[in-house]
Write a protein that holds these residues in place. Structure first.
Motif, PDB file in Angstrom:
ATOM      1  N   LEU A   1      38.026   9.489   1.643  1.00 19.40           N
ATOM      2  CA  LEU A   1      37.488   9.540   0.288  1.00 19.40           C
ATOM      3  C   LEU A   1      37.569   8.201  -0.425  1.00 19.40           C
ATOM      4  N   TRP A   2      36.457   7.827  -1.017  1.00 20.91           N
ATOM      5  CA  TRP A   2      36.360   6.631  -1.838  1.00 20.91           C
ATOM      6  C   TRP A   2      37.028   6.929  -3.175  1.00 20.91           C
ATOM      7  N   VAL A   3      38.009   6.120  -3.569  1.00 17.52           N
ATOM      8  CA  VAL A   3      38.713   6.328  -4.835  1.00 17.52           C
ATOM      9  C   VAL A   3      38.525   5.134  -5.770  1.00 17.52           C
ATOM     10  N   GLY A   4      37.492   4.348  -5.499  1.00 15.71           N
ATOM     11  CA  GLY A   4      37.125   3.248  -6.381  1.00 15.71           C
ATOM     12  C   GLY A   4      36.133   3.735  -7.429  1.00 15.71           C
ATOM     13  N   ALA A   5      35.276   2.846  -7.850  1.00 13.96           N
ATOM     14  CA  ALA A   5      34.298   3.165  -8.895  1.00 13.96           C
ATOM     15  C   ALA A   5      33.339   4.264  -8.431  1.00 13.96           C
ATOM     16  N   VAL A   6      32.994   5.137  -9.379  1.00 15.26           N
ATOM     17  CA  VAL A   6      32.037   6.219  -9.129  1.00 15.26           C
ATOM     18  C   VAL A   6      30.888   6.047 -10.114  1.00 15.26           C
ATOM     19  N   SER A   7      29.674   6.037  -9.590  1.00 17.87           N
ATOM     20  CA  SER A   7      28.501   5.846 -10.454  1.00 17.87           C
ATOM     21  C   SER A   7      28.113   7.149 -11.130  1.00 17.87           C
TER      22      SER A   7
ATOM     23  N   GLY B   1      27.549  10.425  -9.020  1.00 22.16           N
ATOM     24  CA  GLY B   1      28.621  11.042  -8.256  1.00 22.16           C
ATOM     25  C   GLY B   1      28.962  10.335  -6.953  1.00 22.16           C
ATOM     26  N   TYR B   2      28.201   9.323  -6.596  1.00 24.04           N
ATOM     27  CA  TYR B   2      28.480   8.548  -5.394  1.00 24.04           C
ATOM     28  C   TYR B   2      29.285   7.312  -5.762  1.00 24.04           C
ATOM     29  N   GLY B   3      30.009   6.783  -4.784  1.00 23.10           N
ATOM     30  CA  GLY B   3      30.821   5.608  -5.027  1.00 23.10           C
ATOM     31  C   GLY B   3      29.999   4.355  -5.233  1.00 23.10           C
ATOM     32  N   ARG B   4      30.707   3.334  -5.694  1.00 18.37           N
ATOM     33  CA  ARG B   4      30.088   2.039  -5.938  1.00 18.37           C
ATOM     34  C   ARG B   4      31.114   0.974  -5.561  1.00 18.37           C
ATOM     35  N   PHE B   5      30.690   0.020  -4.716  1.00 15.04           N
ATOM     36  CA  PHE B   5      31.550  -1.070  -4.274  1.00 15.04           C
ATOM     37  C   PHE B   5      30.816  -2.376  -4.524  1.00 15.04           C
ATOM     38  N   TRP B   6      31.484  -3.311  -5.172  1.00 17.11           N
ATOM     39  CA  TRP B   6      30.866  -4.581  -5.541  1.00 17.11           C
ATOM     40  C   TRP B   6      31.136  -5.629  -4.474  1.00 17.11           C
ATOM     41  N   VAL B   7      30.065  -6.311  -4.056  1.00 21.19           N
ATOM     42  CA  VAL B   7      30.166  -7.370  -3.052  1.00 21.19           C
ATOM     43  C   VAL B   7      29.434  -8.616  -3.548  1.00 21.19           C
ATOM     44  N   GLN B   8      29.767  -9.751  -2.967  1.00 19.94           N
ATOM     45  CA  GLN B   8      29.065 -11.006  -3.233  1.00 19.94           C
ATOM     46  C   GLN B   8      28.085 -11.242  -2.099  1.00 19.94           C
TER      47      GLN B   8
ATOM     48  N   GLY C   1      25.602 -15.543  -3.328  1.00 21.85           N
ATOM     49  CA  GLY C   1      26.104 -16.072  -4.589  1.00 21.85           C
ATOM     50  C   GLY C   1      25.959 -15.134  -5.771  1.00 21.85           C
ATOM     51  N   LYS C   2      25.500 -13.917  -5.512  1.00 23.39           N
ATOM     52  CA  LYS C   2      25.325 -12.937  -6.592  1.00 23.39           C
ATOM     53  C   LYS C   2      26.154 -11.695  -6.303  1.00 23.39           C
ATOM     54  N   GLN C   3      26.637 -11.087  -7.365  1.00 24.80           N
ATOM     55  CA  GLN C   3      27.389  -9.842  -7.224  1.00 24.80           C
ATOM     56  C   GLN C   3      26.412  -8.678  -7.280  1.00 24.80           C
ATOM     57  N   ARG C   4      26.617  -7.714  -6.360  1.00 19.67           N
ATOM     58  CA  ARG C   4      25.773  -6.522  -6.386  1.00 19.67           C
ATOM     59  C   ARG C   4      26.581  -5.317  -5.914  1.00 19.67           C
ATOM     60  N   ALA C   5      26.140  -4.157  -6.346  1.00 22.44           N
ATOM     61  CA  ALA C   5      26.819  -2.913  -5.975  1.00 22.44           C
ATOM     62  C   ALA C   5      26.182  -2.350  -4.710  1.00 22.44           C
ATOM     63  N   VAL C   6      27.019  -1.836  -3.816  1.00 22.14           N
ATOM     64  CA  VAL C   6      26.550  -1.152  -2.622  1.00 22.14           C
ATOM     65  C   VAL C   6      27.232   0.207  -2.559  1.00 22.14           C
ATOM     66  N   ARG C   7      26.627   1.122  -1.841  1.00 22.97           N
ATOM     67  CA  ARG C   7      27.243   2.427  -1.628  1.00 22.97           C
ATOM     68  C   ARG C   7      28.376   2.260  -0.617  1.00 22.97           C
ATOM     69  N   PRO C   8      29.552   2.746  -0.923  1.00 25.26           N
ATOM     70  CA  PRO C   8      30.670   2.605   0.009  1.00 25.26           C
ATOM     71  C   PRO C   8      30.409   3.224   1.382  1.00 25.26           C
TER      72      PRO C   8
END
Length: 161
Positions: free
Chosen positions: A24-30, A33-40, A43-50
């Protein structure tokens, strides 16, 4: 000390005690209801589905944008991916396969099967995902409390079975 992107990812995942349990993903939830994980990236930050991040990381396969990941377990926060489909909770599909899976599992508003995500409005699905995340963070892996969070019921309420 800086931690790697992968270390940061895994710090937001709680694995169930059995090999076939959800992770289970216990980070940010959009708000869906699905998770959200931030990556670089670039050079830009963007959200991806965990679940996509986990799938690509563990299988070594880069998913094209038009490929969806479908949940065998139907838990939006699950990121349990494996190259072996018998162990993986997520699998590759497209919109058509997703609609067929939804219909077969009775997750449509008109479906005959009453199940925890059937016909839930987006905000309620997000609320239940956040409740599941909070339950796991506060109480650990407790199937009864997790089931109550997913169904939106009071864990103290008597159950028939």
């Amino acid at each position: 000390m800086l931690i790697s992107e992968q270390e940061r990812f895994w710090s937001h995942v709680i694995k169930g005690p059995a090999d076939n349990d959800c992770w289970l993903w216990v980070g940010a939830v959009s708000d869906d209801g699905y998770g959200r994980f931030w990556v670089q990236r670039g050079g830009k930050q963007r959200a991806v589905r965990p679940q996509r991040y986990s799938y690509e990381l563990l299988t070594g396969l880069a998913l094209p944008r038009d490929v969806l990941l479908l949940h065998d377990c139907d838990i939006p926060l699950c990121v349990h991916a494996d190259i072996d489909l018998a162990r993986s909770h997520v699998w590759e599909g497209d919109h058509r396969k997703n609609m067929l899976d939804r219909e077969q599992k009775g997750r449509t508003v008109n479906g005959a099967t009453a199940w925890r995500w059937r016909g839930l409005p987006r905000a309620l699905r997000a609320e239940r995902s956040r409740a599941l995340r909070q339950t796991v963070l506060e109480h650990g892996w407790d199937p009864a409390l997790m089931s109550a969070a997913l169904s939106g019921t009071d864990p103290e309420h008597p159950r028939l079975f």
